[in-house]
Design a protein around this motif. Structure first.
Motif, PDB file in Angstrom:
ATOM      1  N   VAL A 139      83.701  21.257  -7.379  1.00 61.74           N
ATOM      2  CA  VAL A 139      85.023  21.878  -7.536  1.00 61.74           C
ATOM      3  C   VAL A 139      84.893  23.387  -7.654  1.00 61.74           C
ATOM      4  CG1 VAL A 139      87.034  22.039  -9.052  1.00 61.74           C
ATOM      5  CG2 VAL A 139      86.000  19.805  -8.565  1.00 61.74           C
ATOM      6  N   SER A 142      84.249  24.970  -4.302  1.00 62.47           N
ATOM      7  CA  SER A 142      85.477  25.004  -3.489  1.00 62.47           C
ATOM      8  C   SER A 142      86.412  26.110  -3.958  1.00 62.47           C
ATOM      9  CB  SER A 142      86.170  23.643  -3.556  1.00 62.47           C
ATOM     10  OG  SER A 142      85.345  22.648  -2.980  1.00 62.47           O
ATOM     11  N   LEU A 143      86.520  26.273  -5.264  1.00 62.02           N
ATOM     12  CA  LEU A 143      87.394  27.342  -5.784  1.00 62.02           C
ATOM     13  C   LEU A 143      86.881  28.719  -5.376  1.00 62.02           C
ATOM     14  CD1 LEU A 143      88.152  25.977  -9.376  1.00 62.02           C
ATOM     15  CD2 LEU A 143      89.710  26.072  -7.417  1.00 62.02           C
ATOM     16  N   TYR A 146      87.557  29.116  -1.691  1.00 67.16           N
ATOM     17  CA  TYR A 146      88.996  29.322  -1.438  1.00 67.16           C
ATOM     18  C   TYR A 146      89.418  30.723  -1.850  1.00 67.16           C
ATOM     19  CZ  TYR A 146      94.015  28.555  -1.322  1.00 67.16           C
ATOM     20  OH  TYR A 146      95.361  28.654  -1.036  1.00 67.16           O
ATOM     21  N   ALA A 147      88.869  31.206  -2.970  1.00 65.70           N
ATOM     22  CA  ALA A 147      89.203  32.566  -3.405  1.00 65.70           C
ATOM     23  C   ALA A 147      88.725  33.591  -2.383  1.00 65.70           C
ATOM     24  CB  ALA A 147      88.590  32.843  -4.776  1.00 65.70           C
ATOM     25  N   THR A 175      86.833  28.637   3.637  1.00 65.77           N
ATOM     26  CA  THR A 175      87.446  27.612   2.793  1.00 65.77           C
ATOM     27  C   THR A 175      86.878  26.238   3.098  1.00 65.77           C
ATOM     28  OG1 THR A 175      89.482  28.916   2.703  1.00 65.77           O
ATOM     29  CG2 THR A 175      89.637  26.593   2.091  1.00 65.77           C
ATOM     30  N   ALA A 212      88.697  18.800  -3.735  1.00 64.16           N
ATOM     31  CA  ALA A 212      89.276  20.029  -4.270  1.00 64.16           C
ATOM     32  C   ALA A 212      89.781  20.936  -3.156  1.00 64.16           C
ATOM     33  CB  ALA A 212      88.234  20.762  -5.120  1.00 64.16           C
ATOM     34  N   THR A 213      89.033  21.033  -2.071  1.00 67.85           N
ATOM     35  CA  THR A 213      89.459  21.881  -0.951  1.00 67.85           C
ATOM     36  C   THR A 213      90.743  21.347  -0.323  1.00 67.85           C
ATOM     37  OG1 THR A 213      87.161  22.515  -0.503  1.00 67.85           O
ATOM     38  CG2 THR A 213      88.749  22.816   1.269  1.00 67.85           C
ATOM     39  N   LEU A 216      93.651  22.074  -2.600  1.00 63.99           N
ATOM     40  CA  LEU A 216      94.021  23.494  -2.557  1.00 63.99           C
ATOM     41  C   LEU A 216      94.786  23.840  -1.284  1.00 63.99           C
ATOM     42  CD1 LEU A 216      90.734  25.129  -3.951  1.00 63.99           C
ATOM     43  CD2 LEU A 216      92.965  25.062  -5.080  1.00 63.99           C
TER      44      LEU A 216
END
Length: 221
Positions: A139, A142-143, A146-147, A175, A212-213, A216
């Protein structure tokens, strides 16, 4: 013509002299025999003492060789242990000195230590209790991805030309790579616990990162 008269006393003295001479000769022979025996015994004692000294010197040389070999093996095993402990985030000082009351064969003891280090060197699998941490790694990766992708998209929106077109594509690629980013901290976790990142652990990390991706992307659409 007068014949000499042999005195009985003279004859007795001659016999006594002969007896004394024979006794002295016997004592002299006995003394020579005793002297020869003592010399032979002394020679044997000297030879035995020389042999004992030779054996003692050989034992001392063998003991010194054993001490040097044990010290070298101890230093080698301690260095392996120090490397392993250092990789776990701890520090280890110099190897301890010999114990005063130590008994037994040092070679067999070192063999036991070597076998123990060999068993430690064989990494096992992360236990099931580490699954939450593996999920967190997925997770978290992925965060982070994504950021970074959001930053790339923001940079593309604020720019013109090719950047405005290329940055959203780059952001999407970053991402989508999020589930794989979590493998880096998962590997560090496995190293700290002296374990292997097995396919099961990789699947947990990638699956958690993929979920998680997807969440998001769905929530931010």
């Amino acid at each position: 013509m007068n014949e000499p008269v042999v005195s009985e006393t003279y004859a007795a003295q001659i016999r006594r002299l002969a007896e004394l001479t024979a006794r002295v000769a016997a004592q002299r022979a006995e003394a020579h025999t005793w002297y020869a025996q003592q010399c032979a015994a002394a020679d044997r004692a000297v030879a035995e003492a020389a042999e004992q000294v030779r054996r003692a010197e050989a034992d001392a040389a063998e003991a010194r060789e054993l001490v040097d070999r044990v010290d070298a093996e101890v230093a080698h095993l301690w260095e392996e242990l120090r490397t392993r402990v250092r990789s776990g985030g701890r520090r280890l000082g110099d190897p301890p000195g010999p114990a005063r009351d130590a008994a037994g064969d040092p070679v067999s003891r070192l063999r036991g230590v070597r076998d123990l280090l060999d068993r430690i060197r064989q990494r096992g699998e992360l236990p099931g209790s580490a699954n939450p941490l593996l999920v967190g790694c997925g997770v978290g990766g992925s965060l982070v991805a994504y950021a970074l992708g959001a930053g790339a998209r923001a940079l593309g929106h604020g720019s013109g030309g090719d950047l405005a077109v290329g940055m959203p594509v780059l952001a999407l690629v970053i991402t989508l790579l999020g589930p794989l980013v979590g493998l880096a901290p998962a590997r560090l976790l496995a190293d700290r616990r002296h374990a292997m990142l097995t396919p099961r652990a990789i699947t947990v990390v990638v699956a958690a990162g993929l979920v998680a991706t997807v969440l998001l992307l769905v929530l931010t659409r």
